[in-house]
Design a protein around this motif. Structure first.
Motif, PDB file in Angstrom:
ATOM      1  N   GLY A 108      61.362  47.861  64.993  1.00 20.37           N
ATOM      2  CA  GLY A 108      60.311  49.557  64.754  1.00 20.37           C
ATOM      3  C   GLY A 108      60.355  50.482  66.073  1.00 20.37           C
ATOM      4  N   ARG A 109      61.279  50.330  67.500  1.00 27.59           N
ATOM      5  CA  ARG A 109      60.638  50.824  68.722  1.00 27.59           C
ATOM      6  C   ARG A 109      61.116  52.573  68.170  1.00 27.59           C
ATOM      7  N   LYS A 110      61.674  52.867  67.631  1.00 26.11           N
ATOM      8  CA  LYS A 110      62.235  54.059  67.560  1.00 26.11           C
ATOM      9  C   LYS A 110      60.866  54.979  66.882  1.00 26.11           C
ATOM     10  N   ILE A 111      60.122  54.526  66.340  1.00 27.73           N
ATOM     11  CA  ILE A 111      59.439  55.253  64.953  1.00 27.73           C
ATOM     12  C   ILE A 111      58.429  55.253  65.901  1.00 27.73           C
ATOM     13  N   THR A 112      57.149  56.728  65.839  1.00 27.09           N
ATOM     14  CA  THR A 112      56.937  57.399  67.244  1.00 27.09           C
ATOM     15  C   THR A 112      55.700  58.282  65.778  1.00 27.09           C
ATOM     16  N   VAL A 113      54.901  58.292  66.567  1.00 23.94           N
ATOM     17  CA  VAL A 113      53.178  58.463  65.473  1.00 23.94           C
ATOM     18  C   VAL A 113      53.658  60.537  65.196  1.00 23.94           C
ATOM     19  N   SER A 114      53.928  60.923  65.900  1.00 24.56           N
ATOM     20  CA  SER A 114      54.094  62.536  66.096  1.00 24.56           C
ATOM     21  C   SER A 114      55.036  62.306  64.831  1.00 24.56           C
ATOM     22  N   ASP A 115      56.344  61.841  64.321  1.00 28.45           N
ATOM     23  CA  ASP A 115      56.294  62.230  63.386  1.00 28.45           C
ATOM     24  C   ASP A 115      56.387  62.102  62.266  1.00 28.45           C
ATOM     25  N   TYR A 116      55.548  61.757  61.787  1.00 27.69           N
ATOM     26  CA  TYR A 116      54.029  60.803  60.788  1.00 27.69           C
ATOM     27  C   TYR A 116      52.711  61.896  61.091  1.00 27.69           C
ATOM     28  N   ARG A 117      52.348  62.688  61.371  1.00 29.23           N
ATOM     29  CA  ARG A 117      51.317  63.719  61.493  1.00 29.23           C
ATOM     30  C   ARG A 117      50.652  64.679  59.693  1.00 29.23           C
ATOM     31  N   ASN A 118      51.657  64.373  59.143  1.00 25.18           N
ATOM     32  CA  ASN A 118      52.009  65.422  58.315  1.00 25.18           C
ATOM     33  C   ASN A 118      52.074  64.453  56.553  1.00 25.18           C
ATOM     34  N   SER A 119      51.382  63.145  57.111  1.00 30.01           N
ATOM     35  CA  SER A 119      52.012  62.256  55.895  1.00 30.01           C
ATOM     36  C   SER A 119      51.245  61.616  54.981  1.00 30.01           C
ATOM     37  N   LYS A 120      51.938  60.957  53.895  1.00 31.65           N
ATOM     38  CA  LYS A 120      51.592  61.150  52.080  1.00 31.65           C
ATOM     39  C   LYS A 120      51.710  59.996  52.251  1.00 31.65           C
ATOM     40  N   VAL A 121      50.364  59.565  51.773  1.00 29.01           N
ATOM     41  CA  VAL A 121      50.893  57.699  51.027  1.00 29.01           C
ATOM     42  C   VAL A 121      50.172  57.395  49.343  1.00 29.01           C
ATOM     43  N   ASP A 122      51.551  57.220  49.266  1.00 26.91           N
ATOM     44  CA  ASP A 122      51.327  56.800  48.191  1.00 26.91           C
ATOM     45  C   ASP A 122      51.503  55.466  47.470  1.00 26.91           C
ATOM     46  N   LYS A 123      51.027  55.372  46.452  1.00 26.70           N
ATOM     47  CA  LYS A 123      51.371  54.261  45.963  1.00 26.70           C
ATOM     48  C   LYS A 123      51.818  54.022  44.721  1.00 26.70           C
ATOM     49  N   GLU A 124      53.177  53.659  44.290  1.00 26.28           N
ATOM     50  CA  GLU A 124      53.912  53.027  42.648  1.00 26.28           C
ATOM     51  C   GLU A 124      54.055  54.044  42.329  1.00 26.28           C
ATOM     52  N   ILE A 125      54.536  54.924  43.768  1.00 25.83           N
ATOM     53  CA  ILE A 125      55.580  55.463  42.980  1.00 25.83           C
ATOM     54  C   ILE A 125      56.972  55.627  42.966  1.00 25.83           C
ATOM     55  N   GLY A 126      57.665  55.413  41.858  1.00 23.89           N
ATOM     56  CA  GLY A 126      59.125  55.032  41.569  1.00 23.89           C
ATOM     57  C   GLY A 126      59.353  53.429  41.952  1.00 23.89           C
ATOM     58  N   ARG A 127      57.626  52.927  41.822  1.00 27.14           N
ATOM     59  CA  ARG A 127      57.480  51.845  41.707  1.00 27.14           C
ATOM     60  C   ARG A 127      57.600  50.939  43.128  1.00 27.14           C
ATOM     61  N   ILE A 128      57.925  51.465  44.013  1.00 25.47           N
ATOM     62  CA  ILE A 128      57.616  51.304  45.295  1.00 25.47           C
ATOM     63  C   ILE A 128      56.253  51.227  46.116  1.00 25.47           C
ATOM     64  N   ASP A 129      55.481  50.038  46.081  1.00 25.05           N
ATOM     65  CA  ASP A 129      54.536  49.002  46.324  1.00 25.05           C
ATOM     66  C   ASP A 129      54.140  50.441  47.446  1.00 25.05           C
ATOM     67  N   ILE A 130      54.425  50.682  48.707  1.00 27.88           N
ATOM     68  CA  ILE A 130      53.652  51.612  48.710  1.00 27.88           C
ATOM     69  C   ILE A 130      54.611  52.335  50.220  1.00 27.88           C
ATOM     70  N   SER A 131      54.619  53.886  49.817  1.00 28.62           N
ATOM     71  CA  SER A 131      55.532  54.940  50.915  1.00 28.62           C
ATOM     72  C   SER A 131      54.034  55.609  51.157  1.00 28.62           C
TER      73      SER A 131
END
Length: 398
Positions: free
Chosen positions: A101-124
Motif C-alpha cells: 500500500g506504499r503507493k497509496i496517498t491521501v491526496s488521491d482520496y480528498r474527494n472520495s465517496k464511500v459506498d456499501k454494497e454497491i455492485g455487491r462490494i462490501d465497501i468501496s
C-alpha cells in the motif's frame, strides 16, 4: 495396629500412588507440555466488554453485514459522525504502511465517496477526481469467497474507469487468504500484487484495531462518535481474543478426550488449588522454628502467613507473606501507619534504606513488598526469610 487398619492404610497408599502415577503421566506428556507452553506464551487475555450496546441489543455483531455497516459509517466522510474526512484519511495512511500500500496517498482520496454494497462490494472507496479506488472485502466472520468474487469486483470498478489501487481482504485474525482457485492467470498477475491481507485483531501494532480503529478513537471530537468507537473497539478486542484462543483450546480438548486425561487433569487442578494453602502452612512451619523478633505466627485466610507482635518505640511491626498461584508477596508493615487516616512518611522506610532492601521492595498501595516467583525462586524465598528477620533484629537492637 490391627490387620484391618493395616490393610486400610495399604489400600489408601496404593490409591494415592495410582493417582500420582496418572498425574505424572499426563504432566509428562509431550503434546500436553507443548500446549501448555503455547498457552503461557500465546494465550490472549479475554476482556469481556461489559455494558456494550452491540452485545446488549442482539447477536447481530456475529453477522458479516454488521461489521460492514459499522466500518462504512466510520469511513464515510459524509456520514452521521460529522467528523469529515479524518477517519478516511487515517485509513489511507494505515494502508500506506503496508508493503503493497506504499503507493497509496491521501491526496488521491480528498474527494472520495464511500459506498456499501454497491455492485455487491462490501465497501468501496472511489475518488471521482483522481479516479482511484479501494475495495474492502469483509471476512471478519470467516464467510467463504463466492465464485471469482474479488476479480468480479475489480473488473466492475475498472470498467467504470477507476484504477483500483488496493483490495483490502479483512479477516478477524487468522490471516485468511482469498480463494484464488478459480482466478485466471491474468487475475493473479494484476490483482495479486494489490491484495492487502489485514487482520482485524491479532494484538500486533499493525492490525486494524491498533493501526486504525484506536487512532480514530483518538481523533474523534464528537462525544457520541467517541462512545460508539470505544464500544466497537471493545467488541472487536473481545471477539478477536476469543477467536485467537480457539485453535489452542481445540487441541487441548482433543488431549482431554483421551482416556482418563480429563479426570486426571481435574484432580491436578484441585491439587494446584490446595497447593496454595499448603505453601502457606509450609511458610508457617518454617517461621515457627524462629520468628524472632516477632512473637506470634499465625495463618489468616487460605494464603496468608502472618508474623506479628513486634513492638518497638510505640510502633507495631508485622510481616504478611501471601502465597499466590505463581508467586509469594513478602510485605513488611507497621500496623499503626496502615490503620491511620493521616499518613506521613512510612516508618519502615529507614530500615529498608539502611539494610539495603529499598530497591527490592516495591510499592503496592500503602504497603511495600518483595516478590518471589513460584516455583523458580522457592529456595531464594526461604533463604530470604531468616536473613530479613536477622536484619530486623539487628536494626532495632532487639
Amino acid at each position: 495396629m490391627s490387620d484391618l487398619e493395616i490393610n486400610l492404610l495399604e489400600t489408601v497408599s496404593q490409591l494415592l500412588q495410582e493417582q500420582i502415577n496418572a498425574i505424572s503421566k499426563v504432566v509428562s506428556d509431550n503434546k500436553l507440555q507443548t500446549l501448555t507452553r503455547d498457552y503461557d506464551s500465546h494465550k490472549i487475555r479475554i476482556i469481556y466488554p461489559g455494558f456494550n450496546p452491540f452485545i446488549l441489543v442482539s447477536d447481530k455483531y456475529q453477522r458479516e453485514n454488521f461489521h460492514s455497516d459499522i466500518l462504512h459509517s466510520i469511513l464515510d466522510p459524509e456520514g452521521a459522525h460529522k467528523e469529515g474526512y479524518k477517519f478516511l484519511e487515517a485509513f489511507i495512511k494505515y494502508l500506506s504502511g503496508f508493503e503493497k500500500g506504499r503507493k497509496i496517498t491521501v491526496s488521491d482520496y480528498r474527494n472520495s465517496k464511500v459506498d456499501k454494497e454497491i455492485g455487491r462490494i462490501d465497501i468501496s472507496i472511489k475518488d471521482n477526481l483522481s479516479k482511484k479506488a479501494i475495495i474492502i472485502e469483509n471476512k471478519i466472520n470467516n464467510a467463504p469467497d463466492q465464485a471469482r468474487q474479488i476479480p468480479r469486483y475489480y473488473d466492475s470498478l475498472v470498467s467504470q474507469g477507476y484504477e483500483v489501487e488496493a483490495v483490502v481482504y479483512l479477516s478477524l485474525n487468522n490471516n485468511k487468504q482469498p480463494d484464488t482457485g478459480d482466478w485466471t492467470e491474468e487475475d493473479r498477475k494484476v490483482i495479486g500484487p494489490k491484495m492487502i491481507i489485514v487482520n482485524t485483531y491479532d494484538e500486533t501494532t499493525n492490525d486494524l484495531f491498533n493501526g486504525w480503529l484506536t487512532r480514530c478513537e483518538r481523533l474523534a471530537q464528537n462525544v457520541d462518535v467517541l462512545f460508539l468507537l470505544r464500544q466497537y473497539n471493545n467488541l472487536i478486542a473481545f471477539i478477536g481474543g476469543v477467536n485467537m484462543n480457539k485453535p489452542l483450546m481445540d487441541e487441548f480438548l482433543k488431549v482431554m478426550l483421551i482416556g482418563d486425561n480429563y479426570k486426571t487433569a481435574s484432580s491436578l487442578s484441585a491439587m494446584l488449588t490446595d497447593l496454595i494453602s499448603y505453601r502457606r502452612e509450609k511458610v508457617l512451619d518454617s517461621c515457627r522454628k524462629n520468628c524472632r523478633p516477632f512473637t506470634k505466627v499465625y495463618g489468616w485466610s487460605i494464603n496468608y502467613a502472618v508474623l506479628d507482635n513486634f513492638f518497638k518505640d510505640n510502633m507495631h511491626f508485622a510481616i504478611d507473606i501471601i502465597s499466590e498461584s505463581d508467586l509469594y508477596r513478602f510485605q513488611f508493615i507497621e500496623r499503626k501507619y496502615l490503620n491511620s487516616d493521616k499518613k506521613g512518611d512510612d516508618p519502615i522506610l529507614p530500615f529498608l534504606e539502611s539494610s539495603g532492601f529499598i530497591k527490592e521492595f516495591k510499592q503496592n498501595g500503602d504497603r511495600r513488598e518483595k516478590l518471589f516467583d513460584f516455583p523458580s525462586q522457592e529456595d531464594e524465598f526461604y533463604n530470604f526469610i531468616p536473613e530479613f528477620l536477622n536484619k530486623v533484629s539487628h536494626y532495632y537492637m532487639v
